[in-house]
Scaffold this motif. Structure first.
Motif, PDB file in Angstrom:
ATOM      1  N   SER A  66      29.732  47.492  67.773  1.00  0.00           N
ATOM      2  CA  SER A  66      30.204  48.539  66.862  1.00  0.00           C
ATOM      3  C   SER A  66      31.575  49.077  67.256  1.00  0.00           C
ATOM      4  O   SER A  66      32.180  49.840  66.524  1.00  0.00           O
ATOM      5  CB  SER A  66      29.199  49.690  66.833  1.00  0.00           C
ATOM      6  OG  SER A  66      29.258  50.403  68.055  1.00  0.00           O
ATOM      7  N   SER A  67      32.068  48.672  68.424  1.00  0.00           N
ATOM      8  CA  SER A  67      33.353  49.225  68.859  1.00  0.00           C
ATOM      9  C   SER A  67      34.480  48.733  67.957  1.00  0.00           C
ATOM     10  O   SER A  67      34.408  47.667  67.368  1.00  0.00           O
ATOM     11  CB  SER A  67      33.636  48.822  70.305  1.00  0.00           C
ATOM     12  OG  SER A  67      33.817  47.417  70.386  1.00  0.00           O
ATOM     13  N   ASP A  68      35.530  49.533  67.868  1.00  0.00           N
ATOM     14  CA  ASP A  68      36.665  49.158  67.034  1.00  0.00           C
ATOM     15  C   ASP A  68      37.303  47.867  67.514  1.00  0.00           C
ATOM     16  O   ASP A  68      37.763  47.050  66.727  1.00  0.00           O
ATOM     17  CB  ASP A  68      37.709  50.276  67.037  1.00  0.00           C
ATOM     18  CG  ASP A  68      37.377  51.319  65.999  1.00  0.00           C
ATOM     19  OD1 ASP A  68      36.182  51.451  65.685  1.00  0.00           O
ATOM     20  OD2 ASP A  68      38.298  51.980  65.496  1.00  0.00           O
ATOM     21  N   VAL A  69      37.329  47.723  68.832  1.00  0.00           N
ATOM     22  CA  VAL A  69      37.935  46.531  69.412  1.00  0.00           C
ATOM     23  C   VAL A  69      37.305  45.280  68.809  1.00  0.00           C
ATOM     24  O   VAL A  69      37.992  44.363  68.370  1.00  0.00           O
ATOM     25  CB  VAL A  69      37.755  46.536  70.950  1.00  0.00           C
ATOM     26  CG1 VAL A  69      38.072  45.176  71.532  1.00  0.00           C
ATOM     27  CG2 VAL A  69      38.636  47.600  71.576  1.00  0.00           C
ATOM     28  N   VAL A  70      35.991  45.254  68.770  1.00  0.00           N
ATOM     29  CA  VAL A  70      35.289  44.081  68.260  1.00  0.00           C
ATOM     30  C   VAL A  70      35.320  44.046  66.737  1.00  0.00           C
ATOM     31  O   VAL A  70      35.555  43.007  66.126  1.00  0.00           O
ATOM     32  CB  VAL A  70      33.830  44.079  68.764  1.00  0.00           C
ATOM     33  CG1 VAL A  70      33.021  42.995  68.066  1.00  0.00           C
ATOM     34  CG2 VAL A  70      33.809  43.890  70.276  1.00  0.00           C
ATOM     35  N   GLN A  71      35.135  45.199  66.124  1.00  0.00           N
ATOM     36  CA  GLN A  71      35.061  45.275  64.666  1.00  0.00           C
ATOM     37  C   GLN A  71      36.331  44.796  63.973  1.00  0.00           C
ATOM     38  O   GLN A  71      36.273  44.061  63.008  1.00  0.00           O
ATOM     39  CB  GLN A  71      34.791  46.723  64.243  1.00  0.00           C
ATOM     40  CG  GLN A  71      33.358  47.166  64.477  1.00  0.00           C
ATOM     41  CD  GLN A  71      32.442  46.737  63.352  1.00  0.00           C
ATOM     42  OE1 GLN A  71      32.787  46.893  62.186  1.00  0.00           O
ATOM     43  NE2 GLN A  71      31.288  46.188  63.679  1.00  0.00           N
TER      44      GLN A  71
END
Length: 420
Positions: A57-62
């Motif tokens: 759910s982190s922005d980095v991954v998203q």
RNA sequence: GUGGGUGUAGUUCAACGGCAGAGCACCGGAUUGUGGUUCCGGGCGUUGUGGGUUCAAAUCCCAUCACCCACCCCA
């Protein structure tokens, strides 16, 4: 101009290269003094490594990962951060078998697909520290100290160290529930982002900059009140160690970190005056990460900082780091026959380690001396037909204007340069 | 992904409907082999790109691209 540099990236031109090298060397030295050793990992890894470690759910991954597939369809990603690769290598190379504690640092580019702005790039360079192998709060303080004291040493004194504890997974889960309970009645009045955060990542509510949301935060329950005994003890020990090191800090419950793997200590070093990107260094403890990506349960703590922002802050403070070295001497050559014949002498000087500037395109003595002056060289070595015939050179001190005639010999030239 | 601003010489900027200019930097010169100050000379740049309006566009309009700044998030 036909081709442009990719968006959000930058070239490090020679004049800046000296500064970058200085900072990198300086960081290496500092880390070494604390007993840390350098590790270099590839710039890309299996994409899943980051998805598992940073959190789906982190922005980095998203939205921020540069993903690609190779010819066999394997899914990779350009690394968006440095901790997961270091931990991957730690596990893969069985570094835990070598010693009960492992002290590592790294330097290198990271990649995030973000909209660029001041202090934020798509390829950016980080320096980082990872301490693996102990939950002793001393190491929390040591890792923080490396970052803080290094920045101090570079000349940055107006820094704010903010620390917090997000607790262990058990107490942070309790706290997330408490937070959700607290905010739920305000749901209709929250900003759209916070409405989403309430379900996906309640702790982010504390970080919101919308004025109306800041209001609600005032009475929000604090993580501090929901830490269990061990986490509470750990946090206060870290604070005590920092005090013992004379490092001043403020406790900020809003420091929650973007990645899922953080436990207990979270911290940020802030320099005001960098626009919206004022965070110079961010880090924290990640006791669960190693087990989460396939290793044993081993506690660890680390941080990462961005070179671009550091450079920017140093510029704001008018701190001069390093600039291009000046030539030891500028080589001046006049006459038809000299150009060919002086070459062995010129090369001999250079091989012996002198920085000698020389430009055969400049013909007149005047033009060459002008260039010698502009180059900042301490000496000019002047050779014309007469000197060539006599196997001598004129060594001119550009500051005093004095000039002596010496044999055309590299060894002797260097000797005379020392005391003239 | 969303919003705002800016694109003119290597660079910093001017010209804001009527011949595209200046400072800095750079190069050369000021009589024979000695720099820094000074003086003189040196710029035809697809005005980011493509359309449109106009007798006439760097200037007004539209689109596009790039950069900058901010949101989001973070280093």
């Amino acid at each position: 101009m036909k081709y442009n540099i990719p968006r959000g990236t930058f070239d490090i031109l020679p004049k800046d290269s000296y500064k970058w090298q200085f900072l990198q060397d300086s960081f290496r030295k500092m880390a070494t003094c604390f007993g840390y050793e350098e590790m270099t990992t590839p710039v890309f890894e299996v994409a899943e490594l980051f998805e598992r470690s940073s959190g789906e759910s982190s922005d980095v991954v998203q939205k921020e990962m540069y993903r690609f597939q190779d010819k066999k369809g394997r899914k990779f990603a350009l690394r968006p951060e440095g901790t997961a690769p270091v931990v991957r290598s730690y596990i893969e190379n069985h570094l835990d078998k070598l010693s009960s504690r492992t002290k590592l640092f790294y330097l290198g580019p990271m990649f995030r697909y973000d909209r660029p702005q001041a202090g934020r790039y798509r390829q950016f360079y980080q320096y980082g520290i990872e301490f693996i192998g102990s939950n002793n709060p001393y190491y929390d303080a040591e890792v923080i100290a490396i970052a803080f004291l290094w920045l101090n040493k570079l000349g940055l004194n107006n820094l704010r160290l903010e620390i917090n504890s997000v607790g262990c997974p058990a107490c942070s889960a309790v706290y997330d529930n408490v937070l959700q309970e607290y905010y739920r009645p305000f749901l209709p009045k929250l900003c759209p982002d916070c409405m989403k955060r309430l379900e996906t990542n309640p702790r982010r509510l504390l970080d919101c900059k919308v004025p109306s949301c800041i209001e609600f935060r005032k009475n929000a329950p604090s993580q501090m009140d929901y830490l269990d005994e061990l986490c509470k003890k750990h946090f206060s020990a870290v604070c005590n160690y920092l005090q013992a090191m004379n490092i001043t800090y403020t406790v900020n419950p809003g420091i929650v970190r973007g990645l899922d793997y953080y436990t207990n200590t979270a911290f940020e070093i802030i320099y005001e005056g960098l626009g919206a990107q004022n965070s110079l260094v961010g880090g924290g403890r990640y006791n669960g990460l190693i087990e989460q990506i396939g290793g044993k349960s081993i506690p660890a703590i680390g941080f990462a900082g961005g070179f671009e922002r550091l450079l920017w802050a140093l510029e704001e403070e008018n701190i001069d780091l390093a600039s291009a070295p000046k030539p030891d001497a500028y080589f001046v050559c006049v006459g038809e026959n000299t150009r060919m014949q002086i070459l062995p002498y010129l090369n001999a000087l250079r091989i012996k380690g002198l920085f000698i500037d020389y430009d055969p395109d400049k013909n007149s003595l005047k033009a060459q001396l002008k260039a010698a002056d502009a180059s900042g060289a301490k000496y000019a070595i002047i050779i014309g037909e007469n000197e060539l015939a006599a196997k001598t050179v004129n060594l001119k001190n550009m500051q005093t204007g004095e000039q002596i005639t010496i044999p055309m010999d590299a060894e002797q030239t260097i000797k005379r340069m020392r005391c003239f």
